[in-house]
Design a protein around this motif. Structure first.
Motif, PDB file in Angstrom:
ATOM      1  N   ASN A 243       0.826  -1.197   0.000  1.00  9.74           N
ATOM      2  CA  ASN A 243       0.000   0.000   0.000  1.00  9.74           C
ATOM      3  C   ASN A 243       0.867   1.258   0.000  1.00  9.74           C
ATOM      4  O   ASN A 243       1.517   1.583   0.996  1.00  9.74           O
ATOM      5  CB  ASN A 243      -0.919  -0.013   1.231  1.00  9.74           C
ATOM      6  N   PRO A 244       0.873   1.994  -1.121  1.00 12.23           N
ATOM      7  CA  PRO A 244       1.757   3.159  -1.223  1.00 12.23           C
ATOM      8  C   PRO A 244       1.395   4.291  -0.253  1.00 12.23           C
ATOM      9  O   PRO A 244       2.257   5.091   0.110  1.00 12.23           O
ATOM     10  CB  PRO A 244       1.602   3.598  -2.684  1.00 12.23           C
ATOM     11  N   THR A 245       0.135   4.343   0.172  1.00 13.62           N
ATOM     12  CA  THR A 245      -0.280   5.378   1.122  1.00 13.62           C
ATOM     13  C   THR A 245       0.561   5.338   2.397  1.00 13.62           C
ATOM     14  O   THR A 245       0.675   6.305   3.128  1.00 13.62           O
ATOM     15  CB  THR A 245      -1.755   5.170   1.540  1.00 13.62           C
ATOM     16  N   TRP A 246       1.070   4.138   2.683  1.00 11.06           N
ATOM     17  CA  TRP A 246       1.788   3.942   3.941  1.00 11.06           C
ATOM     18  C   TRP A 246       3.276   4.266   3.845  1.00 11.06           C
ATOM     19  O   TRP A 246       4.002   4.097   4.819  1.00 11.06           O
ATOM     20  CB  TRP A 246       1.606   2.498   4.413  1.00 11.06           C
ATOM     21  N   HIS A 247       3.739   4.676   2.657  1.00  6.29           N
ATOM     22  CA  HIS A 247       5.159   4.982   2.489  1.00  6.29           C
ATOM     23  C   HIS A 247       5.637   5.945   3.577  1.00  6.29           C
ATOM     24  O   HIS A 247       6.650   5.710   4.242  1.00  6.29           O
ATOM     25  CB  HIS A 247       5.397   5.567   1.090  1.00  6.29           C
ATOM     26  N   LEU A 248       4.868   7.010   3.783  1.00  3.87           N
ATOM     27  CA  LEU A 248       5.210   8.009   4.799  1.00  3.87           C
ATOM     28  C   LEU A 248       5.402   7.349   6.159  1.00  3.87           C
ATOM     29  O   LEU A 248       6.391   7.587   6.854  1.00  3.87           O
ATOM     30  CB  LEU A 248       4.104   9.062   4.902  1.00  3.87           C
ATOM     31  N   ASP A 249       4.456   6.480   6.531  1.00  3.91           N
ATOM     32  CA  ASP A 249       4.572   5.853   7.856  1.00  3.91           C
ATOM     33  C   ASP A 249       5.766   4.927   7.932  1.00  3.91           C
ATOM     34  O   ASP A 249       6.433   4.848   8.967  1.00  3.91           O
ATOM     35  CB  ASP A 249       3.318   5.084   8.241  1.00  3.91           C
ATOM     36  N   ARG A 250       6.035   4.214   6.857  1.00  6.22           N
ATOM     37  CA  ARG A 250       7.180   3.303   6.906  1.00  6.22           C
ATOM     38  C   ARG A 250       8.494   4.071   7.069  1.00  6.22           C
ATOM     39  O   ARG A 250       9.413   3.608   7.733  1.00  6.22           O
ATOM     40  CB  ARG A 250       7.183   2.382   5.685  1.00  6.22           C
ATOM     41  N   ASP A 251       8.539   5.284   6.500  1.00  8.85           N
ATOM     42  CA  ASP A 251       9.723   6.125   6.728  1.00  8.85           C
ATOM     43  C   ASP A 251       9.799   6.553   8.197  1.00  8.85           C
ATOM     44  O   ASP A 251      10.876   6.574   8.793  1.00  8.85           O
ATOM     45  CB  ASP A 251       9.678   7.361   5.812  1.00  8.85           C
ATOM     46  N   ILE A 252       8.650   6.889   8.762  1.00  7.86           N
ATOM     47  CA  ILE A 252       8.608   7.241  10.194  1.00  7.86           C
ATOM     48  C   ILE A 252       9.030   6.043  11.044  1.00  7.86           C
ATOM     49  O   ILE A 252       9.807   6.168  11.990  1.00  7.86           O
ATOM     50  CB  ILE A 252       7.197   7.728  10.592  1.00  7.86           C
ATOM     51  N   GLN A 253       8.549   4.872  10.643  1.00  4.83           N
ATOM     52  CA  GLN A 253       8.878   3.659  11.395  1.00  4.83           C
ATOM     53  C   GLN A 253      10.392   3.418  11.454  1.00  4.83           C
ATOM     54  O   GLN A 253      10.917   2.994  12.482  1.00  4.83           O
ATOM     55  CB  GLN A 253       8.178   2.452  10.767  1.00  4.83           C
ATOM     56  N   ILE A 254      11.065   3.693  10.351  1.00  8.89           N
ATOM     57  CA  ILE A 254      12.522   3.521  10.339  1.00  8.89           C
ATOM     58  C   ILE A 254      13.178   4.459  11.355  1.00  8.89           C
ATOM     59  O   ILE A 254      14.053   4.048  12.120  1.00  8.89           O
ATOM     60  CB  ILE A 254      13.091   3.754   8.908  1.00  8.89           C
ATOM     61  N   LEU A 255      12.696   5.702  11.399  1.00  6.24           N
ATOM     62  CA  LEU A 255      13.239   6.645  12.388  1.00  6.24           C
ATOM     63  C   LEU A 255      12.958   6.161  13.810  1.00  6.24           C
ATOM     64  O   LEU A 255      13.795   6.266  14.706  1.00  6.24           O
ATOM     65  CB  LEU A 255      12.645   8.043  12.157  1.00  6.24           C
ATOM     66  N   PHE A 256      11.765   5.591  13.991  1.00  5.75           N
ATOM     67  CA  PHE A 256      11.389   5.076  15.314  1.00  5.75           C
ATOM     68  C   PHE A 256      12.294   3.895  15.706  1.00  5.75           C
ATOM     69  O   PHE A 256      12.811   3.831  16.822  1.00  5.75           O
ATOM     70  CB  PHE A 256       9.915   4.651  15.315  1.00  5.75           C
ATOM     71  N   CYS A 257      12.484   2.985  14.781  1.00  5.29           N
ATOM     72  CA  CYS A 257      13.288   1.797  15.077  1.00  5.29           C
ATOM     73  C   CYS A 257      14.737   2.163  15.363  1.00  5.29           C
ATOM     74  O   CYS A 257      15.392   1.553  16.212  1.00  5.29           O
ATOM     75  CB  CYS A 257      13.188   0.786  13.939  1.00  5.29           C
ATOM     76  N   ARG A 258      15.238   3.164  14.645  1.00  3.90           N
ATOM     77  CA  ARG A 258      16.598   3.645  14.905  1.00  3.90           C
ATOM     78  C   ARG A 258      16.677   4.200  16.340  1.00  3.90           C
ATOM     79  O   ARG A 258      17.637   3.953  17.063  1.00  3.90           O
ATOM     80  CB  ARG A 258      16.941   4.744  13.881  1.00  3.90           C
ATOM     81  N   HIS A 259      15.635   4.935  16.717  1.00  5.57           N
ATOM     82  CA  HIS A 259      15.555   5.548  18.053  1.00  5.57           C
ATOM     83  C   HIS A 259      15.528   4.473  19.144  1.00  5.57           C
ATOM     84  O   HIS A 259      16.241   4.575  20.151  1.00  5.57           O
ATOM     85  CB  HIS A 259      14.278   6.404  18.097  1.00  5.57           C
ATOM     86  N   ILE A 260      14.729   3.429  18.959  1.00  5.24           N
ATOM     87  CA  ILE A 260      14.638   2.409  20.018  1.00  5.24           C
ATOM     88  C   ILE A 260      15.841   1.451  19.971  1.00  5.24           C
ATOM     89  O   ILE A 260      16.188   0.856  20.985  1.00  5.24           O
ATOM     90  CB  ILE A 260      13.298   1.625  19.975  1.00  5.24           C
ATOM     91  N   TYR A 261      16.487   1.361  18.817  1.00  2.00           N
ATOM     92  CA  TYR A 261      17.737   0.586  18.733  1.00  2.00           C
ATOM     93  C   TYR A 261      18.778   1.200  19.667  1.00  2.00           C
ATOM     94  O   TYR A 261      19.485   0.492  20.384  1.00  2.00           O
ATOM     95  CB  TYR A 261      18.244   0.570  17.286  1.00  2.00           C
ATOM     96  N   GLN A 262      18.798   2.538  19.669  1.00  2.00           N
ATOM     97  CA  GLN A 262      19.744   3.231  20.555  1.00  2.00           C
ATOM     98  C   GLN A 262      19.413   3.009  22.030  1.00  2.00           C
ATOM     99  O   GLN A 262      20.256   3.192  22.895  1.00  2.00           O
ATOM    100  CB  GLN A 262      19.755   4.729  20.233  1.00  2.00           C
TER     101      GLN A 262
END
Lengths: 350, 350
Positions: free
Chosen positions: A29-48
């Motif tokens: 679902n292309p509508t979710w592209h924005l969220d998947r980009d946010i998710q990457i930032l979130f995962c990077r944050h919780i990885y730290q």
């Protein structure tokens, strides 16, 4: 073949696709592209913060899990699961294509999380996440992180009131502020279900975009902590404007819902410094709106009510602030604003 | 070695046992003998309605499952499960000793019911059943039967109000009627959680005995049916006596809770014709009390309030009836009664 972030994804072109609630294997679902980009930032944050074991629980194409593995770090483990056999096969193919290491599973979500434990679980179902939320707490360690999608925005925003009562154990309202109330009902539901399992819940990002709600948050086990987050579950009511708490006479009462912060400032700061323009722009509103817990007002509806023109939102907010009120833009809608001013004051500045 | 019904049971004598909430492997609790006899009558009743696949989900010694297999019919299948390894071994031994066919499992309850489907699930945990109830609906067919124990009577009856709010999402009250309110909160919780999974819930027997609450009921999938059972979830409030519904001013409000029938008449009739004297006696009260949905009153507390002696319960009920009110004994307590009369009327008959 689609490329998104660092992932290349095979997907199924589904001619029958009719909207957000439609279920289909391997659907991208292309509508979710924005969220998947946010998710990457979130995962990077919780990885730290130490998160290493990640789960993409209802994966469809596997894109979320693949991107997490490729874009966060090699030393994380990712489980990618989908209950559909067809999706499972698409995920196998996509994982191979992307050359990553991942555990690919073909299980019912609740079955999986009742036997394995994770630091982070993503729950991205077709339709309401409500029946899956109790399972999550079986699958998380003492401290953990979650992200949850809800595409039943209409239900949560009061269009299907009975369904909302049944699925989220809370009363919505169909009027100005409805989407924020809907999102807060989802948050309140997560916190209440967390409490049953002796877990606390803290939202880190909660937003509405396109046809969906999306929530990122942290959870932690402990009765005292759970009680503390439950203290943020309450009601909103309309009595010549939005109020918080219990009313004796109000006919428009929403809740139980989350009355606390929608976002965590530290994470929003990360979004603000993103290179993605859209995310940057939303983050500014996330930061601004969270100073005021009451639901938003819609200038269009107020103008109609008092039979006047809509003022410029900038000017309206400036006026409210000049008179000592808090006022802010919100990400929920372009013509919406938040304030702690009373409804008569608000109207007087139109 | 203990004999109960048609079962012979090895059990662990636990010197450390201090009360109902204490967890120990293979623990046999004699207080529950009465309920296990009721359970056999219930299982016989649902067998006649087609139930064949039975689960004893948290079995300890396995006594419930073994008795079901021995005392119902040979053509049922029984799964006996306990998460504790030690209990699992005790169950193996007990099943062998009793010469029955059974599938013995050593799984987490939620893991098991998320992969297998049953006609009947018994949930008999140490402490609160609340976190396990959402799992049940994963493990039941479209139509099914459940029985659930709750030993946290104090929590549900208002002694630990915050814990009740957190675990059952409802407000209890510590006053006359408290135990019925507690049991109805448990029922309401089951119905509300059932609703999340698109299931309806109908109690067939709900009672308080010794230190526990016990609920038998049927469930069935379907949104319309779920909505119908949710229509029985409401509130009680105290305003010079018990009232049902929403109050604008009452300070004593209990709920959300089950305001409908506690029992199913057809099943209670079976209990009434039981040869077990204690069950027979309770069944009479079950039949009588269910005509009045409001919580019970306690004659001791009323007598103290108006500084008089307790009247004979028989005479009080007779007087109320003579004046056109409904009045009934209740199984909840010896000096408790139910009526739809107002509090001033009640007091005037003391």
């Amino acid at each position: 073949m689609i490329e998104e972030g660092k992932a290349k994804i095979f997907t199924v072109i589904n001619k029958d696709y009719k909207g957000p609630g439609k279920k289909s294997a391997g659907f991208y679902n292309p509508t979710w592209h924005l969220d998947r980009d946010i998710q990457i930032l979130f995962c990077r944050h919780i990885y730290q913060q130490g998160a290493r074991k990640f789960l993409d629980g209802m994966a469809a194409t596997g894109i979320r899990g693949i991107r997490i593995k490729k874009e966060i770090s090699k030393d994380i483990s990712i489980d990618i699961n989908d209950v559909s056999k067809k999706s499972y096969e698409i995920i196998l193919k996509n994982v191979k294509e992307n050359g990553i290491e991942a555990t690919i599973l073909n299980e019912k979500f609740c079955n999986l999380v009742s036997r394995k434990k994770y630091d982070y679980i993503d729950l991205d179902p077709y339709g309401s996440p409500s029946p899956y939320i109790p399972c999550i707490f079986e699958g998380l360690k003492k401290k953990g992180f979650i992200s949850i999608s809800a595409t039943d925005v209409a239900t949560l925003s009061g269009v299907f009131k009975k369904t909302c009562m049944r699925r989220y154990l809370a009363n919505p309202l169909k009027m100005q502020g409805a989407k924020e109330i809907g999102l807060r009902i989802l948050l309140g539901y997560i916190a209440r279900i967390a409490g049953i399992f002796d877990y606390s819940f803290k939202p880190m990002l909660s937003y509405h975009y396109a046809h969906y709600f999306r929530v990122y948050g942290s959870i932690e086990k402990g009765v005292k902590k759970a009680e503390k987050s439950l203290a943020c579950v309450g009601q909103f009511y309309w009595e010549n404007g939005w109020k918080i708490g219990k009313s004796l006479n109000a006919k428009k009462i929403a809740g139980p819902l989350w009355t606390g912060k929608l976002h965590d400032k530290n994470f929003i700061k990360i979004l603000e410094s993103s290179e993605n323009k859209k995310i940057k722009e939303m983050a500014k509103k996330f930061m601004e709106e969270d100073a005021i817990s009451l639901p938003y007002y819609e200038s269009g509806k107020i103008a109609k009510e008092i039979k006047t023109r809509q003022p410029s939102l900038d000017k309206l907010i400036e006026k409210l602030r000049r008179h000592g009120w808090e006022a802010a833009r919100t990400h929920f809608a372009g013509n919406a604003f938040k304030t702690n001013a009373g409804y008569d004051e608000i109207k007087s500045y139109f």
